[in-house]
Design a protein around this motif. Structure first.
Motif, PDB file in Angstrom:
ATOM      1  N   SER A 253       0.829  -1.208   0.000  1.00  0.00           N
ATOM      2  CA  SER A 253       0.000   0.000   0.000  1.00  0.00           C
ATOM      3  C   SER A 253       0.860   1.253   0.000  1.00  0.00           C
ATOM      4  O   SER A 253       0.601   2.207  -0.751  1.00  0.00           O
ATOM      5  N   ALA A 254       1.903   1.251   0.849  1.00  0.00           N
ATOM      6  CA  ALA A 254       2.801   2.407   0.907  1.00  0.00           C
ATOM      7  C   ALA A 254       3.514   2.608  -0.424  1.00  0.00           C
ATOM      8  O   ALA A 254       3.691   3.743  -0.886  1.00  0.00           O
ATOM      9  N   ALA A 255       3.922   1.497  -1.050  1.00  0.00           N
ATOM     10  CA  ALA A 255       4.618   1.597  -2.335  1.00  0.00           C
ATOM     11  C   ALA A 255       3.698   2.142  -3.420  1.00  0.00           C
ATOM     12  O   ALA A 255       4.120   2.952  -4.253  1.00  0.00           O
ATOM     13  N   VAL A 256       2.447   1.697  -3.420  1.00  0.00           N
ATOM     14  CA  VAL A 256       1.489   2.202  -4.415  1.00  0.00           C
ATOM     15  C   VAL A 256       1.324   3.708  -4.263  1.00  0.00           C
ATOM     16  O   VAL A 256       1.280   4.451  -5.256  1.00  0.00           O
ATOM     17  N   ILE A 257       1.247   4.168  -3.021  1.00  0.00           N
ATOM     18  CA  ILE A 257       1.109   5.608  -2.783  1.00  0.00           C
ATOM     19  C   ILE A 257       2.349   6.348  -3.268  1.00  0.00           C
ATOM     20  O   ILE A 257       2.263   7.371  -3.954  1.00  0.00           O
ATOM     21  N   MET A 258       3.522   5.812  -2.919  1.00  0.00           N
ATOM     22  CA  MET A 258       4.756   6.493  -3.306  1.00  0.00           C
ATOM     23  C   MET A 258       4.937   6.494  -4.820  1.00  0.00           C
ATOM     24  O   MET A 258       5.342   7.505  -5.409  1.00  0.00           O
ATOM     25  N   VAL A 259       4.633   5.363  -5.465  1.00  0.00           N
ATOM     26  CA  VAL A 259       4.727   5.305  -6.925  1.00  0.00           C
ATOM     27  C   VAL A 259       3.734   6.283  -7.548  1.00  0.00           C
ATOM     28  O   VAL A 259       4.047   6.982  -8.518  1.00  0.00           O
ATOM     29  N   GLY A 260       2.525   6.338  -6.974  1.00  0.00           N
ATOM     30  CA  GLY A 260       1.524   7.267  -7.488  1.00  0.00           C
ATOM     31  C   GLY A 260       1.970   8.709  -7.375  1.00  0.00           C
ATOM     32  O   GLY A 260       1.829   9.504  -8.312  1.00  0.00           O
ATOM     33  N   VAL A 261       2.548   9.054  -6.222  1.00  0.00           N
ATOM     34  CA  VAL A 261       3.007  10.431  -6.019  1.00  0.00           C
ATOM     35  C   VAL A 261       4.155  10.765  -6.968  1.00  0.00           C
ATOM     36  O   VAL A 261       4.180  11.826  -7.594  1.00  0.00           O
ATOM     37  N   PHE A 262       5.121   9.848  -7.097  1.00  0.00           N
ATOM     38  CA  PHE A 262       6.245  10.115  -7.997  1.00  0.00           C
ATOM     39  C   PHE A 262       5.795  10.130  -9.456  1.00  0.00           C
ATOM     40  O   PHE A 262       6.420  10.798 -10.297  1.00  0.00           O
ATOM     41  N   SER A 263       4.734   9.408  -9.769  1.00  0.00           N
ATOM     42  CA  SER A 263       4.225   9.403 -11.142  1.00  0.00           C
ATOM     43  C   SER A 263       3.673  10.762 -11.539  1.00  0.00           C
ATOM     44  O   SER A 263       3.557  11.064 -12.734  1.00  0.00           O
ATOM     45  N   VAL A 264       3.319  11.582 -10.546  1.00  0.00           N
ATOM     46  CA  VAL A 264       2.867  12.939 -10.854  1.00  0.00           C
ATOM     47  C   VAL A 264       3.961  13.700 -11.593  1.00  0.00           C
ATOM     48  O   VAL A 264       3.682  14.513 -12.478  1.00  0.00           O
ATOM     49  N   PHE A 265       5.239  13.418 -11.263  1.00  0.00           N
ATOM     50  CA  PHE A 265       6.343  14.079 -11.953  1.00  0.00           C
ATOM     51  C   PHE A 265       6.281  13.826 -13.462  1.00  0.00           C
ATOM     52  O   PHE A 265       6.671  14.681 -14.254  1.00  0.00           O
ATOM     53  N   ILE A 266       5.819  12.642 -13.848  1.00  0.00           N
ATOM     54  CA  ILE A 266       5.808  12.273 -15.261  1.00  0.00           C
ATOM     55  C   ILE A 266       4.848  13.155 -16.046  1.00  0.00           C
ATOM     56  O   ILE A 266       5.031  13.395 -17.239  1.00  0.00           O
ATOM     57  N   THR A 267       3.805  13.660 -15.372  1.00  0.00           N
ATOM     58  CA  THR A 267       2.812  14.500 -16.054  1.00  0.00           C
ATOM     59  C   THR A 267       3.276  15.942 -16.213  1.00  0.00           C
ATOM     60  O   THR A 267       2.623  16.718 -16.907  1.00  0.00           O
ATOM     61  N   LEU A 268       4.387  16.310 -15.575  1.00  0.00           N
ATOM     62  CA  LEU A 268       4.862  17.685 -15.644  1.00  0.00           C
ATOM     63  C   LEU A 268       5.572  17.933 -16.970  1.00  0.00           C
ATOM     64  O   LEU A 268       5.921  17.005 -17.688  1.00  0.00           O
ATOM     65  N   SER A 269       5.786  19.198 -17.284  1.00  0.00           N
ATOM     66  CA  SER A 269       6.247  19.540 -18.632  1.00  0.00           C
ATOM     67  C   SER A 269       7.752  19.353 -18.819  1.00  0.00           C
ATOM     68  O   SER A 269       8.197  18.937 -19.887  1.00  0.00           O
ATOM     69  N   ALA A 270       8.561  19.663 -17.807  1.00  0.00           N
ATOM     70  CA  ALA A 270      10.016  19.623 -17.952  1.00  0.00           C
ATOM     71  C   ALA A 270      10.518  18.182 -17.954  1.00  0.00           C
ATOM     72  O   ALA A 270      10.077  17.355 -17.162  1.00  0.00           O
ATOM     73  N   ILE A 271      11.483  17.904 -18.829  1.00  0.00           N
ATOM     74  CA  ILE A 271      12.008  16.540 -18.939  1.00  0.00           C
ATOM     75  C   ILE A 271      12.760  16.141 -17.672  1.00  0.00           C
ATOM     76  O   ILE A 271      12.814  14.950 -17.324  1.00  0.00           O
ATOM     77  N   GLU A 272      13.331  17.117 -16.926  1.00  0.00           N
ATOM     78  CA  GLU A 272      14.010  16.786 -15.677  1.00  0.00           C
ATOM     79  C   GLU A 272      13.042  16.140 -14.694  1.00  0.00           C
ATOM     80  O   GLU A 272      13.395  15.161 -14.016  1.00  0.00           O
ATOM     81  N   TYR A 273      11.821  16.696 -14.591  1.00  0.00           N
ATOM     82  CA  TYR A 273      10.829  16.128 -13.679  1.00  0.00           C
ATOM     83  C   TYR A 273      10.380  14.751 -14.146  1.00  0.00           C
ATOM     84  O   TYR A 273      10.157  13.844 -13.341  1.00  0.00           O
ATOM     85  N   LYS A 274      10.234  14.600 -15.459  1.00  0.00           N
ATOM     86  CA  LYS A 274       9.835  13.291 -15.989  1.00  0.00           C
ATOM     87  C   LYS A 274      10.885  12.227 -15.648  1.00  0.00           C
ATOM     88  O   LYS A 274      10.552  11.105 -15.261  1.00  0.00           O
ATOM     89  N   MET A 275      12.158  12.595 -15.830  1.00  0.00           N
ATOM     90  CA  MET A 275      13.232  11.656 -15.466  1.00  0.00           C
ATOM     91  C   MET A 275      13.147  11.271 -13.992  1.00  0.00           C
ATOM     92  O   MET A 275      13.267  10.097 -13.631  1.00  0.00           O
ATOM     93  N   MET A 276      12.978  12.270 -13.155  1.00  0.00           N
ATOM     94  CA  MET A 276      12.919  11.993 -11.730  1.00  0.00           C
ATOM     95  C   MET A 276      11.724  11.102 -11.398  1.00  0.00           C
ATOM     96  O   MET A 276      11.841  10.145 -10.618  1.00  0.00           O
ATOM     97  N   GLY A 277      10.569  11.406 -11.978  1.00  0.00           N
ATOM     98  CA  GLY A 277       9.374  10.616 -11.706  1.00  0.00           C
ATOM     99  C   GLY A 277       9.527   9.173 -12.124  1.00  0.00           C
ATOM    100  O   GLY A 277       9.220   8.248 -11.357  1.00  0.00           O
ATOM    101  N   VAL A 278      10.021   8.956 -13.347  1.00  0.00           N
ATOM    102  CA  VAL A 278      10.215   7.587 -13.832  1.00  0.00           C
ATOM    103  C   VAL A 278      11.270   6.874 -12.996  1.00  0.00           C
ATOM    104  O   VAL A 278      11.071   5.722 -12.564  1.00  0.00           O
ATOM    105  N   GLY A 279      12.398   7.535 -12.742  1.00  0.00           N
ATOM    106  CA  GLY A 279      13.470   6.909 -11.981  1.00  0.00           C
ATOM    107  C   GLY A 279      13.039   6.511 -10.588  1.00  0.00           C
ATOM    108  O   GLY A 279      13.291   5.377 -10.135  1.00  0.00           O
ATOM    109  N   MET A 280      12.366   7.408  -9.890  1.00  0.00           N
ATOM    110  CA  MET A 280      11.941   7.119  -8.520  1.00  0.00           C
ATOM    111  C   MET A 280      10.839   6.068  -8.491  1.00  0.00           C
ATOM    112  O   MET A 280      10.847   5.163  -7.640  1.00  0.00           O
ATOM    113  N   ALA A 281       9.871   6.175  -9.396  1.00  0.00           N
ATOM    114  CA  ALA A 281       8.772   5.208  -9.414  1.00  0.00           C
ATOM    115  C   ALA A 281       9.279   3.808  -9.741  1.00  0.00           C
ATOM    116  O   ALA A 281       8.886   2.818  -9.099  1.00  0.00           O
ATOM    117  N   VAL A 282      10.155   3.703 -10.740  1.00  0.00           N
ATOM    118  CA  VAL A 282      10.715   2.398 -11.109  1.00  0.00           C
ATOM    119  C   VAL A 282      11.534   1.828  -9.952  1.00  0.00           C
ATOM    120  O   VAL A 282      11.448   0.627  -9.642  1.00  0.00           O
TER     121      VAL A 282
END
Length: 726
Positions: free
Chosen positions: A651-680
């Motif tokens: 449950s905690a992992a799903v929440i954390m992956v969900g929160v980090f996945s928000v980065f993927i929806t942002l416009s800057a590629i730096e945030y997308k990298m961070m979101g994908v890297g952290m979620a994975v």
């Protein structure tokens, strides 16, 4: 244990605890409002930092330069020199901008010395100008100039006029960051609430972690407004703090609340369930929080003020989340009692009332412990295979044109201008000052600048024209276009040639003159060099801190070493996936980015520090549950500990992956990298690492894993960690 004593005090003084927390949040918000001064500016490292310091010391500021690319929309049109419509549009633009009075130093390709403002292929022209006025007039004058460019463009529909430059690019970046912050706030809260509703099946229970995390983040932002007067806190730090705060705040509350529900289902009273939860999950939360704070504090060792600000902000939000979890949460749960299960969701509420064993992960742990060498070897091989792409990782920061989508008009104009006039959009800024202070300008310096321009023409396109020269207080600033895209190896090579060959042979020959080079390419290069230089120290600090904390928590050398190895395997696999996706360009379309052939220079170190801290949440929680069942035997303890902790960890992992996945929806590629890297990384961590590798290693070690622990902790203390019914 300290968490148990703190929770017991909070339960006995519920009103005081809750009022105190509200007062803390209010004080933080008020201090951020009342004591908020002028934020401290970040200072770049290395030579670019020296150039920035020299410019900041001047009585005036470096004029902001803008460029307007002029080209035909029809690719089959005649070249600029023979295209009457392009020439008329250029004359119209120069006349309109000059009459408006909002700009100065207008440079035209139609002027007698304007040949260098016609592109090498002859298809495009470039009009350059500086924004006029004092500092307070810059923004309105820029908006006036941008509006005039739009008016001229409307009068010449067959001509494309693209505006890009210092202020236009920084404006679109700032706008993108603001929109990203708003989007992250809009998406993270409701998404987290939905996940919590699924986890707990009740509205009140789901709202408690969200409330605690939200108030922790709000208080952090208030305190950071004061901290910003002493240490730079940039916009990127704000976004990262928000999402990390939501992730860890909800996770810590989830650990505690699920354990309290479990103990209530076993027949304990509300306060006894809270006491047991504080002794077990509360201890895990404190150790995890301290680990995160210690690991992230390693960023301070880089000496980069932006990283220092990020470390402080993370320490604040994690520290407040831990404090709330062992004080406010017990008091609130004691106050609510069984009312915490009110607002149950049909089909979910009844099933989610008690934390249950995970059949899947219990069966997985059982299978792994039967053949630990086989399953451990397969899992390790899989992680090593995922890590392989990281061996070719190239650290390279994106330019704004590479970071943001080209659908933005300014970004499209910057890309087109950079292609037609390499280096004009991201020129090197050469700051010339007198060694002993005072004015630097002199006939000898002007002669050296002329020689500099001549040598630029002899570099074969490594350095480019047109250059721009401006007096800034007692300094002189020369802008030199570099070859390349701004942050690729070609641009780095051009920067090195300028710094080590061309400038020493020209400006360096003038007595009493110092030079320092800044600009986007130089700033990023110097920043990356400092990050790479500090990596061994930061990595060593994080590894040592994590090892010592694990050793202190479990009194086991084997468990501590295994934990470090598992974390390294998990982070290595995340690096590999990050490189494969973003550097190699896989899944670019669904993720909404354009690959530029690199990975953001600061991201690997940031991910290492943060993931090493965050992964301890799950690791310590699972190890604690396994240790609770040691009396059942090695294999049974591993199976039961993994099964009983899997629900909470998942449950905690799903929440954390969900929160980090928000980065993927942002416009800057730096945030997308961070979101994908952290979620994975979190996904790999809670499945392959904690579900397979950890049970395999513990099964292979057997009682040897806990032998030091047994010597240092009396055996009769172990059952106290579990409930009487365990």
């Amino acid at each position: 244990m300290l968490p148990e004593r703190i929770a017991a005090w909070s339960v006995r003084h519920r009103a005081l605890t809750l009022v105190g927390w509200v007062a803390l949040v209010v004080i933080a918000l008020l201090s951020g409002t009342l004591l908020d001064g002028e934020g401290r500016r970040s200072t770049d490292p290395g030579e670019s930092g020296r150039a920035q310091t020299a410019l900041n010391a001047q009585s005036t500021f470096d004029p902001l330069r803008e460029n307007v690319l002029i080209e035909a929309k029809d690719p089959g049109s005649p070249p600029f020199a023979a295209n009457e419509e392009l020439r008329r549009a250029t004359e119209d633009l120069v006349t309109t901008l000059t009459r408006a009075g909002s700009v100065t130093d207008v440079r035209s390709p139609l002027a007698s010395d304007g040949a260098e403002r016609i592109s090498a292929d002859g298809a495009s022209g470039l009009v350059g100008f500086s924004i006029a006025g004092e500092e307070k007039d810059i923004r309105p004058n820029f908006e006036t100039a941008a509006a005039q460019v739009g008016v001229v463009a409307a009068r010449h529909p067959s001509v494309r006029l693209g505006l890009s430059g210092d202020l236009s690019l920084s404006s679109v970046v700032d706008k993108g960051i603001r929109e990203d912050v708003e989007r992250s706030e809009f998406l993270s809260l409701p998404m987290t609430l939905v996940i919590l509703l699924i986890v707990f099946g009740a509205l009140v229970a789901a709202s408690v972690p969200l409330l605690l995390a939200g108030t922790s983040v709000a208080a952090t932002f208030g305190f950071l407004s004061v901290v910003d007067d002493f240490t730079p806190i940039n916009s990127a730090t704000t976004v990262i703090t928000l999402l990390i705060g939501m992730a860890v705040g909800v996770d810590y509350s989830l650990f505690f609340l699920r354990r309290q529900r479990e103990e209530r289902a076993r027949g304990h009273s509300v306060d006894d369930a809270i006491r047991i939860s504080a002794k077990t999950s509360g201890q895990v939360v404190v150790v995890s929080g301290v680990t995160v704070v210690l690991c992230v504090s390693g960023l301070v060792l880089t000496g980069l003020d932006n990283f220092t600000g990020l470390a402080i902000s993370t320490a604040f939000v994690v520290g407040l989340a831990v404090l709330g979890s062992v004080t406010v949460l017990p008091a609130l749960l004691s106050l609510l009692g069984d009312k915490v299960d009110r607002g149950r969701i049909p089909w979910l509420g009844k099933r989610r009332t008690a934390a249950e064993n995970s059949r899947f992960w219990s069966a997985t742990a059982r299978a792994v412990t039967r053949r630990p060498a086989l399953w451990g070897g397969l899992a390790t091989a899989s992680l090593i295979l995922l890590t392989l792409p990281a061996l070719g990782m190239r650290l390279q920061d994106p330019t704004p044109a590479e970071s943001l989508p080209r659908s933005m008009a300014t970004i499209d104009a910057a890309v087109r201008t950079q292609q037609a006039f390499p280096g004009v959009v991201y020129p090197a800024t050469v700051v010339l000052t007198a060694e002993n202070g005072g004015p630097v300008d002199s006939p000898a310096l002007r002669s050296a600048i002329t020689d500099l321009e001549r040598r630029i023409g002899e570099t074969g396109g490594v350095l480019n024209k047109p250059i721009a020269v401006a007096d800034v207080g007692e300094a002189v600033v020369v802008r030199v276009p570099l070859s390349g895209s701004g942050r690729d190896p070609e641009a780095d090579a051009a920067l090195a040639k300028l710094r080590t060959e061309v400038l020493p042979a020209t400006i360096g020959e003038v007595d009493g003159v110092e030079f320092a080079v800044s600009g986007r390419t130089a700033n990023a290069r110097d920043f990356a060099d400092r990050v790479i230089e500090g990596m061994p120290l930061v990595f060593g600090f994080v590894l040592l801190a994590a090892f010592l904390l694990l050793l202190l928590a479990f009194r086991s050398l084997a468990v501590s070493l295994v934990s470090i190895v598992l974390n390294l395997l998990s982070i290595g696999a995340a690096y590999g996936v990050l490189t494969w996706i973003f550097q190699d360009g896989h899944f670019a379309s669904p993720l909404g980015f354009t690959p530029y052939g690199g990975v953001v220079g600061w991201l690997p170190m940031f991910m290492f520090v943060l993931l090493f801290g965050l992964s301890m949440d799950y690791h310590i929680f699972i190890l604690s549950r396994i240790r609770e069942h040691r009396g059942d035997g090695v294999v049974a303890a591993i199976v039961r500990g993994t099964g009983t902790s899997a629900g909470v960890v998942s449950s905690a992992a799903v929440i954390m992956v969900g929160v980090f996945s928000v980065f993927i929806t942002l416009s800057a590629i730096e945030y997308k990298m961070m979101g994908v890297g952290m979620a994975v990384a979190v996904l790999i961590d809670v499945t392959l690492v904690r579900g397979v590798l950890l049970p395999a290693f513990l099964a292979l070690l057997g009682e040897r894993a806990w032998r030091p622990h047994r010597k240092s902790v009396a055996p009769e203390r172990v059952p106290e960690l579990s409930s009487p019914n365990a």
